[in-house]
Design a protein around this motif. Structure first.
Motif, mmCIF file in Angstrom:
data_model
loop_
_atom_site.group_PDB
_atom_site.id
_atom_site.type_symbol
_atom_site.label_atom_id
_atom_site.label_comp_id
_atom_site.label_asym_id
_atom_site.label_seq_id
_atom_site.Cartn_x
_atom_site.Cartn_y
_atom_site.Cartn_z
ATOM 1 N N TYR A 43 -40.839 24.863 -23.137
ATOM 2 C CA TYR A 43 -41.307 26.052 -23.753
ATOM 3 C C TYR A 43 -42.834 26.371 -22.984
ATOM 4 O O TYR A 43 -43.369 27.447 -23.400
ATOM 5 C CB TYR A 43 -42.030 25.604 -25.202
ATOM 6 C CG TYR A 43 -40.469 25.363 -25.966
ATOM 7 C CD1 TYR A 43 -39.817 26.422 -26.569
ATOM 8 C CD2 TYR A 43 -40.131 24.186 -26.448
ATOM 9 C CE1 TYR A 43 -38.608 26.125 -27.250
ATOM 10 C CE2 TYR A 43 -39.019 23.780 -27.172
ATOM 11 C CZ TYR A 43 -38.324 25.104 -27.817
ATOM 12 O OH TYR A 43 -37.232 24.747 -28.341
ATOM 13 N N ASN A 93 -42.669 33.168 -30.640
ATOM 14 C CA ASN A 93 -42.060 33.932 -31.721
ATOM 15 C C ASN A 93 -41.421 35.407 -31.085
ATOM 16 O O ASN A 93 -40.300 35.772 -31.517
ATOM 17 C CB ASN A 93 -43.183 34.219 -32.730
ATOM 18 C CG ASN A 93 -42.407 34.637 -33.883
ATOM 19 O OD1 ASN A 93 -41.352 34.397 -34.328
ATOM 20 N ND2 ASN A 93 -43.344 35.175 -34.785
ATOM 21 N N ALA A 130 -38.352 34.688 -29.420
ATOM 22 C CA ALA A 130 -37.070 34.300 -30.385
ATOM 23 C C ALA A 130 -36.745 35.676 -30.794
ATOM 24 O O ALA A 130 -35.324 35.801 -31.064
ATOM 25 C CB ALA A 130 -37.772 33.541 -31.622
ATOM 26 N N ASP A 185 -32.636 37.633 -30.099
ATOM 27 C CA ASP A 185 -32.051 37.705 -31.405
ATOM 28 C C ASP A 185 -30.518 38.432 -31.169
ATOM 29 O O ASP A 185 -30.376 39.293 -30.630
ATOM 30 C CB ASP A 185 -32.627 38.381 -32.524
ATOM 31 C CG ASP A 185 -31.997 37.818 -33.891
ATOM 32 O OD1 ASP A 185 -31.930 36.731 -34.244
ATOM 33 O OD2 ASP A 185 -31.603 38.677 -34.484
ATOM 34 N N ARG A 240 -33.383 33.478 -38.760
ATOM 35 C CA ARG A 240 -32.829 32.955 -37.346
ATOM 36 C C ARG A 240 -34.241 32.690 -36.437
ATOM 37 O O ARG A 240 -34.326 31.550 -35.798
ATOM 38 C CB ARG A 240 -32.156 33.875 -36.578
ATOM 39 C CG ARG A 240 -30.715 33.972 -37.256
ATOM 40 C CD ARG A 240 -29.600 34.899 -36.127
ATOM 41 N NE ARG A 240 -30.032 36.180 -36.253
ATOM 42 C CZ ARG A 240 -29.750 37.228 -37.026
ATOM 43 N NH1 ARG A 240 -28.715 37.058 -38.161
ATOM 44 N NH2 ARG A 240 -30.210 38.407 -36.897
ATOM 45 N N SER A 241 -35.277 33.508 -36.466
ATOM 46 C CA SER A 241 -36.491 33.373 -35.643
ATOM 47 C C SER A 241 -37.186 32.035 -36.124
ATOM 48 O O SER A 241 -37.595 31.213 -35.308
ATOM 49 C CB SER A 241 -37.260 34.333 -35.742
ATOM 50 O OG SER A 241 -36.656 35.584 -34.735
ATOM 51 N N LYS A 280 -35.466 28.850 -34.945
ATOM 52 C CA LYS A 280 -36.080 28.663 -33.637
ATOM 53 C C LYS A 280 -37.282 28.016 -33.465
ATOM 54 O O LYS A 280 -37.797 27.357 -32.585
ATOM 55 C CB LYS A 280 -35.855 30.082 -32.842
ATOM 56 C CG LYS A 280 -34.584 30.476 -32.327
ATOM 57 C CD LYS A 280 -34.216 31.679 -31.651
ATOM 58 C CE LYS A 280 -32.953 32.217 -31.776
ATOM 59 N NZ LYS A 280 -33.143 33.716 -31.130
ATOM 60 N N VAL A 284 -37.642 24.490 -34.307
ATOM 61 C CA VAL A 284 -37.153 23.668 -33.361
ATOM 62 C C VAL A 284 -38.172 23.525 -32.246
ATOM 63 O O VAL A 284 -38.619 22.345 -31.656
ATOM 64 C CB VAL A 284 -35.909 24.444 -32.569
ATOM 65 C CG1 VAL A 284 -35.293 23.481 -31.332
ATOM 66 C CG2 VAL A 284 -34.409 24.208 -33.500
ATOM 67 N N TRP A 285 -38.933 24.622 -31.938
ATOM 68 C CA TRP A 285 -39.892 24.673 -31.020
ATOM 69 C C TRP A 285 -41.028 23.568 -31.624
ATOM 70 O O TRP A 285 -41.683 22.768 -31.015
ATOM 71 C CB TRP A 285 -40.675 25.838 -30.892
ATOM 72 C CG TRP A 285 -42.161 25.844 -30.167
ATOM 73 C CD1 TRP A 285 -42.239 25.510 -28.817
ATOM 74 C CD2 TRP A 285 -43.178 26.034 -30.816
ATOM 75 N NE1 TRP A 285 -43.525 25.825 -28.518
ATOM 76 C CE2 TRP A 285 -44.162 26.149 -29.908
ATOM 77 C CE3 TRP A 285 -43.687 26.736 -31.946
ATOM 78 C CZ2 TRP A 285 -45.687 26.496 -30.088
ATOM 79 C CZ3 TRP A 285 -44.870 26.716 -32.441
ATOM 80 C CH2 TRP A 285 -45.993 26.507 -31.353
#
Lengths: 111, 308
Positions: free
Chosen positions: B103, B188, B191, B195, B263-264, B267, B270-271
């Motif tokens: 990242y 963000n 992400a 999408d 969904r974002s 993600k 996870v980050w």
């Protein structure tokens, strides 16, 4: 609580318009969350640019005349004034990086 | 030079963990409120944590918006020996914004002047882990970065992040939070952009216009029967919801927007988990090597080491 000085309409000319160095004016309001959140970044920037750029605040509710004169539509609004004239303007929560990016153009070699 | 020594004794460490546990979701606890108000000195003074490290805590826990980060805080505090200086950990943690193999922003900055300037900033942060860096050196690094990035709109967010990284965390501890906020915004945005059902520019604008219009409509409807001050958030949201649902076409935009946000958020979770893991690894590694930890019983307040 911000340590920067709040200037009144009566003080604005002396403190800002006639300042020998550029002045960043923070137009804020006591009820404004992003204004409070921006305060530590402004204080750090004020220390960093001490002697090169002055920092003051204007409470838009108390000093509506100045806010209107500079067409301040929302808070926080930051206006950099050099030789009595606005030279930069930005709005919203600011980071130290953003402040440095704007202000460093007006100090040192960027003067 | 001033150093902060973590906790002071085991009782203080346990009391910090218990305090966070007792206050429930971090969103409602003092970490978030104090950091937003800009004064995190309570955490530093009472628990001997470096102000920059204290400011990272809410960011690493996502300000409580996405999850309960208490287990992470517990593990992190357990990894910090009593009396340790957490300033170095704060510096290593913010460096992840550039160095993280998945990242880190080094992944997206191409070779050239901007990358070289970014690497100059990173070198200063690394240097500052072991020794103070002169204020002029930080300024010079920022000036170089600004000059190199002039006119490159595509790297604006990353340059803003790196400009926030180029500060002495002893003098401007809030810069650590700026880095994390900028990094979060960048991740963000990526992400959202990647999408499976991303809004087109036109759809995004239309959604924002509809949302503002509906919010105004709801407020006007409620304000007809009472004062603005007495309108509660929940009833406002209820009216807003009714207006959206009444029009299936525009409500479909909201449905898509909500699904995309979920969904974002997944993600982002996870980050965040990856970064929390890396910060714990750094703490384990760096404190295992340190030999200058103070014995228990030393007061947690700041120690003036200027005479050393």
């Amino acid at each position: 609580m911000s340590k920067l000085k709040d200037v009144t309409t009566a003080e604005f000319e002396t403190e800002v318009l006639c300042s020998p160095i550029p002045v960043l004016v923070d137009f804020h309001a006591v009820w404004c969350g992003p204004c409070k959140a921006s305060a530590p970044a402004l204080e750090d920037a004020a220390r960093e640019f001490e002697g090169e750029i002055a920092f003051v605040k204007v409470d838009v509710d108390q000093e509506a005349e100045i806010a209107e004169a500079y067409d301040v539509q929302g808070v926080p609004t930051f206006i950099l004034i050099k030789d009595g004239q606005p030279v930069e303007r930005f709005q919203g929560l600011v980071s130290r990086g953003k402040l440095a990016g704007v202000l460093e153009q007006f100090v040192g070699d960027g003067k | 030079m001033t150093a902060f020594r973590a906790f002071g004794d085991e009782r203080k460490r346990a009391s910090l963990i218990a305090d966070i546990d007792a206050k429930g979701p971090i969103y409602a606890a003092w970490l978030t409120r104090e950091s937003v108000a800009g004064d995190i000195s309570l955490v530093s003074d009472d628990y001997g944590l470096h102000p920059a490290f204290a400011r990272l805590l809410p960011c690493l826990g996502a300000f409580g918006e996405a999850e309960d980060a208490r287990p992470f805080y517990g593990s992190l505090f357990d990894a910090i020996p009593t009396g340790a200086d957490t300033g170095a950990l704060a510096r290593e943690a913010v460096l992840l914004a550039w160095t993280d193999p998945t990242y880190g922003r080094s992944k997206i900055v191409p070779q050239g002047a901007v990358r070289e300037a970014c690497e100059g900033v990173v070198a200063l942060v690394r240097q500052s882990i072991d020794a103070p860096v002169d204020r002029k050196a930080w300024r010079a690094a920022r000036t170089r970065l600004l000059a190199s990035a002039s006119g490159d709109a595509g790297l604006e967010k990353t340059v803003d992040l790196m400009m926030s990284l180029a500060w002495d965390l002893d003098q401007a501890p809030g810069a650590a939070q700026d880095v994390m906020v900028a990094w979060t915004a960048g991740i963000n945005a990526e992400a959202d952009a990647s999408d499976e059902d991303a809004f087109s520019l036109e759809e995004g604008e239309r959604f924002e216009i509809e949302m503002n219009k509906i919010n105004e409509e709801a407020m006007e409807a409620l304000a007809q029967s009472r004062s603005m001050d007495s309108i509660g958030v929940e009833e406002f949201l209820e009216v807003v919801d009714r207006i959206w649902v009444a029009d299936p076409v525009r409500n479909d935009l909201r449905r898509r927007s909500r699904a995309r946000r979920e969904r974002s958020n997944a993600k982002m979770a996870v980050w965040r988990a990856a970064i929390q893991k890396r910060v714990l690894e750094i703490a384990d590694r760096s404190f295992a090597q340190r030999t200058d930890i103070m014995p228990e019983g030393v007061p947690p307040e700041t120690l003036d080491l200027s005479g050393i």
